[in-house]
Design a protein around this motif. Structure first.
Motif, short mmCIF file in Angstrom:
data_model
loop_
_atom_site.label_atom_id
_atom_site.label_comp_id
_atom_site.label_asym_id
_atom_site.label_seq_id
_atom_site.Cartn_x
_atom_site.Cartn_y
_atom_site.Cartn_z
N HIS A 41 0.61 -0.97 -0.05
CA HIS A 41 0.13 -0.25 -0.03
C HIS A 41 0.67 1.46 -0.33
CE1 HIS A 41 -3.73 -2.27 0.33
NE2 HIS A 41 -3.09 -2.88 1.35
N GLY A 42 2.77 1.18 0.23
CA GLY A 42 3.03 2.11 0.49
C GLY A 42 3.78 2.33 -1.63
N THR A 43 3.41 1.74 -1.95
CA THR A 43 3.68 1.82 -2.96
C THR A 43 3.20 1.62 -4.28
OG1 THR A 43 5.61 0.25 -2.47
CG2 THR A 43 5.08 0.28 -4.59
N MET A 117 11.77 -13.18 -2.45
CA MET A 117 10.58 -13.17 -2.77
C MET A 117 9.41 -13.66 -1.96
SD MET A 117 9.99 -13.20 -6.20
CE MET A 117 9.05 -14.27 -7.28
N ALA A 118 9.95 -14.41 -0.95
CA ALA A 118 9.63 -14.89 0.37
C ALA A 118 8.61 -14.68 1.02
CB ALA A 118 10.79 -16.27 0.94
N PHE A 119 9.74 -12.91 1.57
CA PHE A 119 9.04 -12.14 2.47
C PHE A 119 7.80 -11.54 1.33
CE2 PHE A 119 8.75 -7.74 4.15
CZ PHE A 119 9.11 -8.11 5.84
N LEU A 120 7.31 -11.29 0.86
CA LEU A 120 5.57 -11.21 0.44
C LEU A 120 5.08 -11.90 0.93
CD1 LEU A 120 7.11 -10.19 -3.76
CD2 LEU A 120 6.52 -9.01 -1.49
N ASP A 121 4.91 -12.75 1.43
CA ASP A 121 4.21 -13.43 1.46
C ASP A 121 3.37 -12.51 3.04
OD1 ASP A 121 2.69 -16.55 2.24
OD2 ASP A 121 3.71 -15.99 4.65
N THR A 122 3.88 -11.82 3.27
CA THR A 122 3.26 -11.02 4.57
C THR A 122 2.16 -10.40 4.02
OG1 THR A 122 5.52 -9.04 3.97
CG2 THR A 122 5.72 -11.38 5.83
N GLU A 123 2.69 -9.50 2.36
CA GLU A 123 1.28 -8.92 1.98
C GLU A 123 0.16 -10.25 1.39
OE1 GLU A 123 0.67 -5.95 1.44
OE2 GLU A 123 3.30 -5.38 2.22
N ILE A 124 0.43 -11.16 2.16
CA ILE A 124 -1.20 -11.60 1.79
C ILE A 124 -2.40 -11.07 1.75
CG2 ILE A 124 -1.07 -13.02 3.91
CD1 ILE A 124 -2.58 -15.80 1.89
N ARG A 125 -2.33 -10.57 3.03
CA ARG A 125 -3.42 -9.40 3.99
C ARG A 125 -3.96 -8.74 1.98
NH1 ARG A 125 1.07 -7.76 5.46
NH2 ARG A 125 1.76 -5.51 5.29
N SER A 126 -3.16 -8.06 1.81
CA SER A 126 -3.38 -7.21 0.26
C SER A 126 -4.05 -7.66 -1.03
CB SER A 126 -2.08 -6.22 -0.32
OG SER A 126 -1.83 -5.51 1.08
#
Length: 214
Positions: A41-43, A117-126
């Motif tokens: 959301h910040g991008t 790539m793996a860290f993007l899993d935290t954006e599943i809420r988006s």
């Protein structure tokens, strides 16, 4: 159990332990970096276009919107994990203990070597509902793969956990966490981190067999 997901969008790894440079379209690569630095959301799409060095209309020519970028990145990442996990299991053969070791190792190596790539899993809420459901189905498939192996190990007497589903969830959360803290210039190599997580995971499923000495 979930049906096997399609792997059409991911080129199979030459070997599940091998990692070369991340092969992504420049738009996806810069989107990944921006999402990790500033959050989804910040991008803005303009932020990504500026990083790539293209106009916003040119970016839209390749990807419909910002949601499409995030969805593509997350699905590409999860399908790569699945490919490597399947390859590790196939290499191990029918023995549940060997399969379990290989699968956990493959997951941790991915989290360490592809942490962006793996860290993007935290954006599943988006993710929007339809995209989220598709991504969750991929994650569930990975969980079922590991759970089937643990249950096979219980039947053969290799594992003793009375709560295999909970054990598998705990293991996957622990493995996913590697993407949050691992540093390539830190005190441990990716291989050493994977080895330690295999030992921790064996304890979680109640393996009481011989282990390497500390």
């Amino acid at each position: 159990m979930s049906s096997e997901p399609s792997r059409a969008t991911v080129a199979p790894a030459q070997h599940w332990r091998s990692y070369g440079p991340l092969d992504l379209h420049p738009i996806l690569l810069h989107a990944m970096e921006a999402f990790n630095e500033h959050g989804y959301h910040g991008t803005s799409v303009r932020d990504i276009a500026t990083r790539v060095g293209v106009t916003v209309p040119a970016l839209y020519y390749h990807y419909e919107n910002k949601q499409a970028l995030l969805t593509t990145l997350l699905e590409t990442s999860m399908k790569d994990v699945l490919d490597r996990c399947r390859a590790a299991a196939a290499e191990a053969g029918d023995d549940p203990l060997s399969r379990f070791r290989g699968m956990v190792e493959s997951i941790v190596l991915y989290m360490a070597n592809r942490k962006g790539m793996a860290f993007l899993d935290t954006e599943i809420r988006s993710l929007e509902p339809e995209n989220r459901a598709r991504y969750v189905a991929l994650r569930d498939y990975l969980q079922h793969m590991l759970l089937d192996t643990v249950r096979a190990g219980i039947r053969e007497g290799a594992f003793t956990t009375p709560i295999p589903a909970d054990a598998v969830r705990a293991i996957l959360i622990m493995c996913q966490g590697v993407a949050n803290w691992y540093r390539a210039d830190g005190p441990l190599t990716a291989e050493e981190v994977a080895e330690r997580h295999v030992l921790l995971s064996l304890g979680t499923v109640g393996y009481a067999g011989p282990r390497a000495e500390d």
